[in-house]
Design an enzyme around this catalytic site. Structure first.
Site, PDB file in Angstrom:
ATOM      1  N   HIS A   1       0.822  -1.206   0.000  1.00  0.00           N
ATOM      2  CA  HIS A   1       0.000   0.000   0.000  1.00  0.00           C
ATOM      3  C   HIS A   1       0.859   1.261   0.000  1.00  0.00           C
ATOM      4  O   HIS A   1       0.670   2.156  -0.823  1.00  0.00           O
ATOM      5  CB  HIS A   1      -0.912  -0.028   1.230  1.00  0.00           C
ATOM      6  CG  HIS A   1      -1.714   1.209   1.432  1.00  0.00           C
ATOM      7  ND1 HIS A   1      -3.065   1.276   1.155  1.00  0.00           N
ATOM      8  CD2 HIS A   1      -1.367   2.440   1.882  1.00  0.00           C
ATOM      9  CE1 HIS A   1      -3.506   2.493   1.434  1.00  0.00           C
ATOM     10  NE2 HIS A   1      -2.490   3.215   1.884  1.00  0.00           N
ATOM     11  N   GLU A   2       1.795   1.323   0.928  1.00  0.00           N
ATOM     12  CA  GLU A   2       2.600   2.536   1.052  1.00  0.00           C
ATOM     13  C   GLU A   2       3.433   2.798  -0.195  1.00  0.00           C
ATOM     14  O   GLU A   2       3.617   3.942  -0.612  1.00  0.00           O
ATOM     15  CB  GLU A   2       3.489   2.453   2.291  1.00  0.00           C
ATOM     16  CG  GLU A   2       2.745   2.449   3.610  1.00  0.00           C
ATOM     17  CD  GLU A   2       1.854   3.670   3.802  1.00  0.00           C
ATOM     18  OE1 GLU A   2       2.075   4.706   3.131  1.00  0.00           O
ATOM     19  OE2 GLU A   2       0.922   3.579   4.611  1.00  0.00           O
TER      20      GLU A   2
ATOM     21  N   HIS B   1       1.794   4.785  -2.775  1.00  0.00           N
ATOM     22  CA  HIS B   1       1.956   6.236  -2.613  1.00  0.00           C
ATOM     23  C   HIS B   1       3.296   6.696  -3.181  1.00  0.00           C
ATOM     24  O   HIS B   1       3.387   7.762  -3.792  1.00  0.00           O
ATOM     25  CB  HIS B   1       1.866   6.618  -1.139  1.00  0.00           C
ATOM     26  CG  HIS B   1       0.512   6.427  -0.538  1.00  0.00           C
ATOM     27  ND1 HIS B   1      -0.636   6.924  -1.100  1.00  0.00           N
ATOM     28  CD2 HIS B   1       0.126   5.790   0.601  1.00  0.00           C
ATOM     29  CE1 HIS B   1      -1.674   6.612  -0.343  1.00  0.00           C
ATOM     30  NE2 HIS B   1      -1.229   5.915   0.696  1.00  0.00           N
TER      31      HIS B   1
END
Length: 285
Positions: free
Chosen positions: A197-198, A201
């Site tokens: 997920h990170e 980003h």
């Protein structure tokens, strides 16, 4: 100034003594809203993508190869103090490659270092830590594995224009809570997808629930509108009933359980490629 993206835990679990024990941390989204500048960058990239698609000139993207440096920053050599094993790190890289391979993105472990520092291990003195530990160029991914991030499971920085050795250049990368790695002790979030997920980003992606049910949402056309972050794996959730599609609970950019995550969309793949080409691919420093 860059934007730090957080996964927030709603309740802190007691610290484990000795061997790590299973902990449970229900979490809420605490992500800082993207800056106007970053949203404008995203809009411009989205317009370019749409124009290229309309003209039929979208071309196959060569595989993006990302070098990864792991920095394990622990309070002691005990697992419960954040000192993860090499097996956990190797399994984390394997998890990333499985998630990103369908989108022509590959991660290569280039190095791992271990630091015992009780202040840095709890996310203290972030800039000083990163100035001491960061490796590679702006196209290389630095992952800082920490014992404690307050209420956070992880955070990262969006790509932007930087100059070498500037504070924003040093801040780049992701900080990850140690027990979210594969084999960690954090119930529901210990398969390694906090990092998945990170790193989304780091490639420029927003949350699927960015903007709620109105407006441009996450600026990716094939992610259905979503009013708020998911919790667990709520099959059939439709938080924006007036908009097409059910909530993308299986998308890595939602906040579902690790077992619920399955995919990025084609549009997200294009966006990651756009941000990579714009800000990282040709970085020499």
């Amino acid at each position: 100034m860059q934007i730090k993206s957080f996964l927030l835990a709603a309740a802190a679990a007691p610290a484990a003594l000795g061997a790590a024990v299973n902990t449970i941390k229900p979490f809420n989204c605490g992500t800082d809203a993207p800056s106007r500048q970053h949203i404008q960058m995203t809009k411009e990239l989205a317009e370019k993508e749409a124009a290229m698609a309309a003209e039929g000139i979208m071309t196959a993207q060569a595989t993006i190869n990302v070098n990864v440096y792991f920095h394990v920053v622990a309070a002691s050599t005990a697992l419960s103090d954040g000192y993860v094993t090499s097996t956990m790190i190797n399994n984390q890289v394997a998890t990333l490659n499985k998630a990103y391979a369908p989108h022509n993105i590959q991660f290569t472990l280039k190095g791992t270092d271990y630091t015992i520092n009780s202040n840095w291990a709890v996310d203290g003195s972030e800039l000083a830590m990163k100035k001491a530990l960061r490796k590679g160029t702006y196209k290389d991914l630095n992952l800082y594995i920490l014992k404690d991030l307050g209420d956070a499971l992880g955070y990262c920085y969006f790509p932007t224009s930087v100059t070498s050795k500037s504070n924003d250049w040093y801040y780049d990368g992701c900080s990850i809570l140690y027990d979210t790695l594969p084999g960690g002790s954090l119930t529901n979030y210990n398969l390694g997808h906090t990092s998945t997920h990170e790193i989304g980003h780091w490639f420029g992606l927003y949350h699927t629930f960015q903007g709620g049910c109105s407006g441009n949402g996450d600026y990716v056309s094939d992610t259905p509108a979503q009013a708020s972050a998911s919790s667990g794996c709520p099959t059939g959730r439709d938080s924006c009933p007036s908009q097409p599609g059910l909530d993308p609970i299986h998308n890595y950019m939602d906040y579902s359980y690790d077992t619920c995550y399955e995919e990025f969309t084609s549009g997200q793949r294009t966006r990651m490629t756009s941000y990579w080409n714009q800000y990282r691919a040709n970085a020499s420093v």
